[in-house]
Design a protein around this motif. Structure first.
Motif, PDB file in Angstrom:
ATOM      1  N   LEU A  75      15.281  19.676  14.594  1.00  0.00           N
ATOM      2  CA  LEU A  75      15.710  21.069  14.501  1.00  0.00           C
ATOM      3  C   LEU A  75      14.872  21.879  13.516  1.00  0.00           C
ATOM      4  O   LEU A  75      14.830  23.097  13.600  1.00  0.00           O
ATOM      5  N   ASN A  76      14.213  21.216  12.593  1.00  0.00           N
ATOM      6  CA  ASN A  76      13.334  21.912  11.653  1.00  0.00           C
ATOM      7  C   ASN A  76      11.896  21.990  12.145  1.00  0.00           C
ATOM      8  O   ASN A  76      11.008  22.372  11.399  1.00  0.00           O
ATOM      9  N   GLY A  77      11.671  21.578  13.376  1.00  0.00           N
ATOM     10  CA  GLY A  77      10.356  21.748  13.972  1.00  0.00           C
ATOM     11  C   GLY A  77       9.427  20.567  13.818  1.00  0.00           C
ATOM     12  O   GLY A  77       8.277  20.640  14.242  1.00  0.00           O
ATOM     13  N   SER A  78       9.867  19.491  13.234  1.00  0.00           N
ATOM     14  CA  SER A  78       9.018  18.322  13.060  1.00  0.00           C
ATOM     15  C   SER A  78       9.389  17.273  14.114  1.00  0.00           C
ATOM     16  O   SER A  78      10.060  16.287  13.824  1.00  0.00           O
ATOM     17  N   VAL A  79       8.952  17.517  15.322  1.00  0.00           N
ATOM     18  CA  VAL A  79       9.320  16.643  16.437  1.00  0.00           C
ATOM     19  C   VAL A  79       8.682  15.265  16.270  1.00  0.00           C
ATOM     20  O   VAL A  79       9.327  14.240  16.511  1.00  0.00           O
ATOM     21  N   TYR A  80       7.438  15.224  15.823  1.00  0.00           N
ATOM     22  CA  TYR A  80       6.782  13.938  15.623  1.00  0.00           C
ATOM     23  C   TYR A  80       7.484  13.132  14.529  1.00  0.00           C
ATOM     24  O   TYR A  80       7.650  11.926  14.651  1.00  0.00           O
ATOM     25  N   GLY A  81       7.861  13.803  13.461  1.00  0.00           N
ATOM     26  CA  GLY A  81       8.613  13.131  12.407  1.00  0.00           C
ATOM     27  C   GLY A  81       9.938  12.600  12.910  1.00  0.00           C
ATOM     28  O   GLY A  81      10.368  11.508  12.540  1.00  0.00           O
ATOM     29  N   ALA A  82      10.594  13.363  13.782  1.00  0.00           N
ATOM     30  CA  ALA A  82      11.876  12.930  14.355  1.00  0.00           C
ATOM     31  C   ALA A  82      11.692  11.697  15.236  1.00  0.00           C
ATOM     32  O   ALA A  82      12.479  10.747  15.158  1.00  0.00           O
ATOM     33  N   VAL A  83      10.657  11.702  16.052  1.00  0.00           N
ATOM     34  CA  VAL A  83      10.399  10.550  16.919  1.00  0.00           C
ATOM     35  C   VAL A  83      10.055   9.325  16.087  1.00  0.00           C
ATOM     36  O   VAL A  83      10.550   8.221  16.352  1.00  0.00           O
ATOM     37  N   PHE A  84       9.231   9.495  15.065  1.00  0.00           N
ATOM     38  CA  PHE A  84       8.874   8.366  14.208  1.00  0.00           C
ATOM     39  C   PHE A  84      10.099   7.846  13.471  1.00  0.00           C
ATOM     40  O   PHE A  84      10.297   6.639  13.367  1.00  0.00           O
ATOM     41  N   GLN A  85      10.940   8.743  12.945  1.00  0.00           N
ATOM     42  CA  GLN A  85      12.149   8.332  12.247  1.00  0.00           C
ATOM     43  C   GLN A  85      13.073   7.553  13.174  1.00  0.00           C
ATOM     44  O   GLN A  85      13.650   6.544  12.796  1.00  0.00           O
ATOM     45  N   PHE A  86      13.193   8.015  14.396  1.00  0.00           N
ATOM     46  CA  PHE A  86      14.040   7.339  15.374  1.00  0.00           C
ATOM     47  C   PHE A  86      13.484   5.955  15.712  1.00  0.00           C
ATOM     48  O   PHE A  86      14.231   4.981  15.806  1.00  0.00           O
TER      49      PHE A  86
END
Length: 153
Positions: free
Chosen positions: A43-54
Motif C-alpha cells: 500500500l505504500n508503493g513498495s511492491v517489490y519489497g512486499a513480494v520479497f517480505q512475503f
C-alpha cells in the motif's frame, strides 16, 4: 485509515506470535504478521519489497512450522480465552499511538525503482538481518535434529 487498521492487526498478531503457548497458533500468528507487513509495503508503493517480505515470510514459516511439528512435545494445554483476550487487548493498546499519532501524508506516487534498488538501497539492512535470522533458525534446527538423531538429546 487503512494503514492504521493494518498497523493494529500487525501489532496484535506480533503480540500473539510472541506470547501464545501452542506452537501452531504462534506460527499462525506470525503468518499474520508477515501478511500485514507485506500489505503495508504494497500500500505504500513498495511492491517489490512486499513480494520479497512475503517470500521470506513463507520460507521462515515453513521452517518454523516443520521444526515445531517435529521437535515440540504434544500437549493438550489450551490457551485460555482470558489470556487470548489479554494479548489482543495488549496489542491494541500498543497500537493506539500508531493510530492516533500517525503522520498524515500522501505518497507521491509509486516507486519506479528496479528490484535491486528497492531491495538493497531502500531496505538493505532489514533484508540482511532477516536473512541472518532465517539462517540462524535453520542452523539451530539442523543442529537439534542432528543431535536428536545421534541420541544425545
Amino acid at each position: 485509515m487503512i494503514l492504521e487498521i493494518l498497523s493494529v492487526g500487525l501489532i496484535v498478531s506480533a503480540c500473539l506470535a510472541l506470547f501464545l503457548d501452542e506452537v501452531h497458533y504462534a506460527v499462525g500468528a506470525l503468518a499474520g504478521t508477515f501478511f500485514f507487513i507485506s500489505l503495508i509495503y504494497a500500500l505504500n508503493g513498495s511492491v517489490y519489497g512486499a513480494v520479497f517480505q512475503f517470500a521470506v515470510g513463507i520460507g521462515t514459516l515453513t521452517i518454523l512450522f516443520l521444526s515445531g511439528e517435529m521437535l515440540s512435545e504434544k500437549t493438550k494445554k489450551k490457551t485460555s480465552p482470558r489470556k487470548f483476550a489479554a494479548l489482543v487487548g495488549g496489542g491494541v493498546a500498543l497500537s493506539l499511538p500508531a493510530v492516533f499519532l500517525s503522520v498524515s501524508g500522501t505518497p507521491q506516487g509509486y516507486s519506479t525503482a528496479s528490484f535491486g534498488a528497492a531491495l538493497w538501497e531502500m531496505r538493505g539492512l532489514d533484508v540482511v538481518l532477516q536473512a541472518v535470522v532465517v539462517l540462524t533458525i535453520a542452523l539451530g534446527i539442523f543442529i537439534v535434529l542432528h543431535e536428536k538423531k545421534r541420541g544425545t538429546i
